[in-house]
Design an enzyme around this catalytic site. Structure first.
Site, PDB file in Angstrom:
ATOM      1  N   LYS A 153      20.289  27.999   4.324  1.00 64.36           N
ATOM      2  CA  LYS A 153      19.380  27.110   3.589  1.00 64.36           C
ATOM      3  C   LYS A 153      19.291  27.597   2.155  1.00 64.36           C
ATOM      4  CE  LYS A 153      17.025  23.426   4.882  1.00 64.36           C
ATOM      5  NZ  LYS A 153      17.515  22.460   5.886  1.00 64.36           N
ATOM      6  N   ARG A 189      12.684  -1.415  15.134  1.00 65.08           N
ATOM      7  CA  ARG A 189      13.730  -2.304  15.658  1.00 65.08           C
ATOM      8  C   ARG A 189      13.702  -2.370  17.182  1.00 65.08           C
ATOM      9  NH1 ARG A 189      19.411  -0.788  13.329  1.00 65.08           N
ATOM     10  NH2 ARG A 189      18.199  -1.169  11.413  1.00 65.08           N
TER      11      ARG A 189
END
EC number: 1.4.1.3
Length: 503
Positions: free
Chosen positions: A129, A268
């Protein structure tokens, strides 16, 4: 009182290490028993504990400071960090974030989470990271490009970037644009002889070698991971809920890439979004908020506040009355202070580390299911793996599109001619036409279709592994520990079978 405050606001890296320790304590005996050696039980236990100690810390941490001259003529020194948690698989993989909250502790914690996340979904990367300590809103696009390109060179000078070494990706306040700048900088300098140079990052623009389906991958993955549990009748009965999305409500904290796309997919498939929160406030509408309308409003106004089809939410979005809560903002949002006020029955960790250990314990006591970050938001790195491992430098499916389409039509024509010969009268035709569903697939799989299919398969397989582990160790709703156990087993196997280079 001070000790209690510290317990509820733990060091982020120590927090992740605590979750690791919990998983390691559960799986240690099994790892000892699984060693097929002539060593004594004591020697095997020493070996297992030694490897677990190797897995836990960050291998490398780079801290850099570099100057830039801003567009207004001012000189500024920028701080940046890159942590590589594990090299048991290479390259290392993890995002780059731009934030004033960036610190060494944060990048170490996020890098370690990436290692376990990759292991959970069987992606062959080590964890890494990076962070640059700036507020990108205070800089022009030209300033941000200077910072991004200079940070790339600082990483390159120390061997912290490269297709086979360490591959960044977007994260908070970074996206395709920044990844394209990084790829161009690397390819134009030390990578100019390498055909794979643009693979020094994932999720650049499509023109820069990106892959279709990567933008929505984390949000789509989040939806798919929730679906695997919400469709499971056993887990839903424990929560006193019915399977499926149809009658479910949800709230999203954070309307960035992850929040937006997870909201789209849940909407959806029939779930209703009743609240959305951002850094400058939250909105709610018990009748539902349409993700497309809210996205259009934010693009136009730069904020979700003032959205005409919702009202301002007084109080914390984390305490909204809903079935599914999706914290998709930043770490340590759910703490001992607010865990008792959460009304959701399912917490889906879209962000990294949003739940502190104390809050996690409270949720288990309250019979609330937490679908953990190291599993839930792994969709992005899964699709990054597809992008990174595409060694042919050709879009998935491009070489087979026309062949598959023609083959499908030839198959239909063959069936039609066979039926006409057998059943047709006076040479009459018996049309054989594809159904609407088959028509959608008849041209062959596009790159996005292939990416979505691979992502769905990965999600289903990882979910089954976590469920089996939770059942095996009688963990109940403690899916986080089950996920850590799976990750530890897989990383342990790599270290154990590879051995140590020098001892």
């Amino acid at each position: 009182c001070z000790a209690a405050d510290k317990e509820d606001d733990p060091n982020f890296f120590k927090m992740v290490e605590g979750f690791f320790d919990r998983g390691a304590s559960i799986v240690e005996d099994k790892l000892v028993e699984g060693l097929r050696t002539r060593q004594s039980m004591e020697q095997r236990r020493h070996r297992v504990r030694g490897i677990l100690r190797i897995i836990k810390p960050c291998n490398h941490v780079l801290s850099v400071s570099f100057p830039i001259k801003r567009d207004d003529g001012z000189w500024e020194v920028i701080e940046g960090y890159r942590a590589q948690h594990s090299h048991q698989r290479t390259p290392c993989k993890g995002g780059i974030r731009y934030s004033l909250d960036v610190s060494v502790d944060e990048v170490k914690a996020l890098a370690s989470l990436m290692t376990y996340k990759c292991a959970v979904v069987d992606v062959p990367f080590g964890g890494a990271k990076a962070g640059v300590k700036i507020n990108p809103k205070n800089y022009t696009d030209e300033d941000l490009e200077k910072i991004t390109r200079r940070f790339t060179m600082e990483l390159a000078k120390k061997g912290f970037i490269g297709p086979g070494v360490d591959v960044p990706a977007p994260n908070m306040s970074t996206g395709e644009r920044e990844m394209s700048w990084i790829a161009d900088t690397y390819a134009s300098t030390i990578g100019h002889y390498d055909i794979n140079a643009h693979a020094c990052v994932t999720k650049p623009g499509i023109s820069q070698g990106g892959i279709h389906g990567r933008i929505s991958a984390t949000g789509r993955g989040l939806f798919g991971h929730i679906e695997n549990f919400i469709e499971n009748a056993s887990y839903m009965s424990i929560l006193g809920m019915t399977p499926g999305f149809g009658d479910k409500t949800f709230a999203v904290q954070g309307f960035g890439n992850v929040g937006l796309h997870s909201m789209r997919y849940l909407h959806r498939f029939g779930a209703k979004c009743v609240a959305v929160g951002e850094f400058d406030g939250s909105i709610w509408n018990p009748d539902g908020i349409d993700p497309k309308e809210l996205e259009d409003y934010k693009l136009q106004h730069g904020t979700i506040m003032g959205f005409p089809k919702a009202q301002k939410l007084e109080g914390s979005i984390l305490e909204t009355d809903c079935d599914i809560l999706i914290p998709a903002a930043s770490e340590k949002q759910l703490t001992k202070a607010n865990a008792h006020k959460v009304k959701a029955k399912i917490i889906a960790e879209g962000a990294n580390g949003p739940t502190t250990p104390q809050a996690d314990k409270i949720f288990l006591e309250r019979n609330i299911m937490v679908i953990p970050d190291l599993y839930l938001n792994a969709g992005g790195v899964t699709v990054s793996a597809f992008z990174z491992k595409n060694l042919n430098h050709v879009s998935y499916g491009r070489l087979t599109f026309k062949y598959e389409r023609d083959s499908n039509y030839h198959l239909l024509m063959s069936v039609q001619e066979s039926l006409e010969r057998k059943f047709g009268k006076h040479g009459g035709t018996i049309p054989v036409v594809p159904t609407a569903e088959f028509q959608d697939r008849i041209s062959g799989a596009s790159e996005k279709d292939i990416v979505h299919s691979g992502l769905a398969y990965t999600m289903e397989r990882s979910a089954r592994q976590i469920m089996r582990t939770a059942m095996k160790y009688n963990l109940g709703l403690d899916l986080r520990t089950a996920a850590y156990v799976n990750a530890i087993e897989k990383v342990f196997k790599v270290y154990n079978e590879a051995g140590l280079t020098f001892t």
